[in-house]
Scaffold this active site. Structure first.
Site, PDB file in Angstrom:
ATOM      1  N   LYS A 114       0.665  -1.306   0.064  1.00 46.95           N
ATOM      2  CA  LYS A 114      -0.065   0.049   0.157  1.00 46.95           C
ATOM      3  C   LYS A 114       0.742   1.459   0.344  1.00 46.95           C
ATOM      4  CE  LYS A 114      -4.020   1.193   2.152  1.00 46.95           C
ATOM      5  NZ  LYS A 114      -5.189   1.710   3.640  1.00 46.95           N
ATOM      6  N   ASP A 126      -2.309   9.514  -6.669  1.00 42.32           N
ATOM      7  CA  ASP A 126      -0.111   9.574  -6.795  1.00 42.32           C
ATOM      8  C   ASP A 126       0.248   8.178  -5.989  1.00 42.32           C
ATOM      9  OD1 ASP A 126      -0.721   9.192  -3.725  1.00 42.32           O
ATOM     10  OD2 ASP A 126      -0.350  11.642  -3.791  1.00 42.32           O
ATOM     11  N   GLY A 127      -0.554   7.372  -5.865  1.00 44.12           N
ATOM     12  CA  GLY A 127      -0.118   6.355  -5.319  1.00 44.12           C
ATOM     13  C   GLY A 127       0.854   6.191  -4.036  1.00 44.12           C
ATOM     14  N   ARG A 180       1.752  -5.843   3.365  1.00 44.58           N
ATOM     15  CA  ARG A 180       1.005  -6.260   4.571  1.00 44.58           C
ATOM     16  C   ARG A 180       0.921  -8.115   4.214  1.00 44.58           C
ATOM     17  NH1 ARG A 180      -3.691  -4.531   0.703  1.00 44.58           N
ATOM     18  NH2 ARG A 180      -4.789  -2.615   1.925  1.00 44.58           N
ATOM     19  N   ASP A 253     -14.510  -5.094  -3.960  1.00 42.35           N
ATOM     20  CA  ASP A 253     -13.170  -5.117  -4.124  1.00 42.35           C
ATOM     21  C   ASP A 253     -12.704  -5.172  -2.788  1.00 42.35           C
ATOM     22  OD1 ASP A 253     -14.116  -2.127  -4.234  1.00 42.35           O
ATOM     23  OD2 ASP A 253     -11.804  -1.743  -3.924  1.00 42.35           O
ATOM     24  N   ASP A 263      -7.119  -3.897   4.035  1.00 44.40           N
ATOM     25  CA  ASP A 263      -6.986  -2.713   3.674  1.00 44.40           C
ATOM     26  C   ASP A 263      -8.147  -1.770   3.884  1.00 44.40           C
ATOM     27  OD1 ASP A 263      -6.540  -0.820   1.943  1.00 44.40           O
ATOM     28  OD2 ASP A 263      -8.170  -1.322   0.378  1.00 44.40           O
TER      29      ASP A 263
END
Length: 453
Positions: A114, A126-127, A180, A253, A263
């Site tokens: 992540k 922006d990732g 993770r 998702d 997440d």
């Protein structure tokens, strides 16, 4: 590198799916990599706990490939319903899967990220990941693991030296990349994408991959897969409730097909048993409120059934889906008995105790963590007056599954409410003081030891 090859067992099964399921990507080139958190307890289960800090940072901050597993990071493709609205423009936008291996029990595990940079699915993003977001994920995963909720675990957090601008926290803010450890990143949305594209061959291939690698079953029967997912997700919903946890964004998702929570964005632990309590400030309708989480997860699993309908008749899928409620009820009963620290008696008596407990929690306003701490082992203190009489009487007939000799029971309940999260983050933000975070992780693990069988 791992020095125990009998423990480090690399895999690359994701490659069996073929190019249509993912996109090879490169990680971001961060200005710096400062190791902030390494989970050696989790790392020992996959044979990477012997890495030095420099090796750790090279693999989990710069993403040098681990030996004999995936040769490069893969951004997974998927769709999904977001707050019940279908979105075909999803996929891994700020993360990727970069390694697979077997854990000590033989389960196939993924290492996913992540905040590792942009991918073809980043859209305008922006990732990146904020450092505060990484700290919050550590706290969520540690707490859920201690409370017996199937969850991903935070393996690593590395600060990356960038200044990020976000609309929901003071900016500029510090950046990080998180790794993770997950029993698969195959989502319900992974199947939805294939159904949307009418890729029947891809659906069959993904069904077979999931059964074979994530459930250790032969064959490619979609009905069998749905039946297994119904059972696992019913268990997840039940344990969320017993933990008092609100995920916040139960989109399709964000539900993987192994029933393992992952997440963590706007999560919260509910202070009291309030079915309307929400975690996400943007959940204006309370769609994913505390008390609606079983319904939300059931709805997501229904979308898996809809996707599988392209390759199998509807009737057996509906029959499997209809088992969610009957499976959820005994799961939530057992989850609450586990947190009460008592052994099951018989279904009717157990159900009566759980229903009485939920009623008393809801009407009394007593804190969830406080109550389960005080009641553990089956003896409710006399300070619990009405509406607790029915619960005290019922508990008296139960045997404890574990005594209260652990040192944890001589102190105060360990909790993770929003004010505590902010109190842990503030010294990091103000003084780069990580002591409260590490102390809290130790306290959470101490609670987990006291609760565990």
């Amino acid at each position: 590198m791992p020095t125990r090859p009998q423990v480090y067992r690399p895999e690359a099964t994701l490659l069996d799916l073929g190019d249509g399921f993912f996109d090879p990507v490169a990680p971001a080139d961060f200005p710096e990599t400062r190791l902030r958190f390494r989970n050696d307890r989790a790392a020992a289960q996959i044979g990477v706990d012997t890495l030095t800090d420099d090796e750790w940072t090279r693999h989990f901050g710069r993403f040098a490939p681990l030996p004999d597993t995936l040769p490069q990071p893969l951004a997974l493709r998927y769709h999904g319903h977001q707050f019940r609205n279908y979105n075909p423009d999803l996929g891994d936008g700020r993360g990727f899967t970069f390694a697979q291996m077997r854990d000590e029990s033989g389960r196939l595990m993924d290492l996913g990220t992540k905040g590792s940079g942009q991918t073809p699915w980043s859209r305008a993003g922006d990732g990146r990941l904020t450092l505060k977001g990484g700290v919050r994920e550590i706290l969520a995963t540690e707490m859920l693991e201690a409370l017996n909720v199937p969850s991903s675990r935070t393996l690593s957090l590395i600060e990356t030296g960038e200044h990020l601008h976000r609309g929901d926290e003071p900016s500029p803010t510090r950046s990080a990349v998180l790794v993770r450890l997950n029993h698969s990143h195959v989502r319900i949305g992974s199947f939805q994408r294939l159904a949307y594209e009418r890729d029947e061959a891809g659906l069959r291939k993904l069904v077979g991959y999931t059964l074979r690698n994530l459930y250790d079953e032969d064959g490619d029967d979609p009905v069998r897969l749905l039946d297994l997912v119904v059972g696992r997700t019913a268990r997840l919903a039940a344990r969320y409730m017993a933990a008092g946890f609100v995920h916040g964004v139960l989109n399709s998702d964000n539900i993987n097909v192994t029933g393992e929570s992952f997440d963590y964005g706007p999560w919260r632990f509910a202070p009291t048993w309030d079915p309307a309590f929400t975690a996400a400030y943007f959940d204006h309708q309370g769609l994913y409120a505390f008390g609606r989480q079983p319904e939300a997860i059931h709805w997501d699993v229904m979308q898996l059934a809809v996707a599988l309908r392209q390759i199998v008749e509807s009737e057996p899928l509906v029959a499997a889906l209809d088992q969610f409620g009957p499976r959820y009820q005994p799961e939530v009963t057992q989850a609450i008995l586990w947190r009460l620290g008592v052994r099951s008696r018989d279904p009717d008596t157990d159900r009566d105790l759980v229903q009485a407990t939920e009623r008393a929690l809801r009407t009394s306003g007593v804190g969830i963590d406080r109550f389960f701490f005080d009641a553990f082992g089956g003896e409710l203190p006399d300070t619990y007056a009405d509406p607790w009489t029915e619960v005290r009487t019922a508990l008296a007939s139960y045997e404890p599954r574990k005594d209260r000799s652990h040192a944890y029971w001589s102190g105060e309940p360990c909790s993770m409410l929003i004010d505590e999260v902010e109190a842990i983050w503030s010294p990091i933000a103000d003084d780069d003081d990580w002591t409260p975070l590490h102390a809290k992780v130790a306290a959470i693990r101490n609670m987990g030891d006291a609760l565990a069988e």
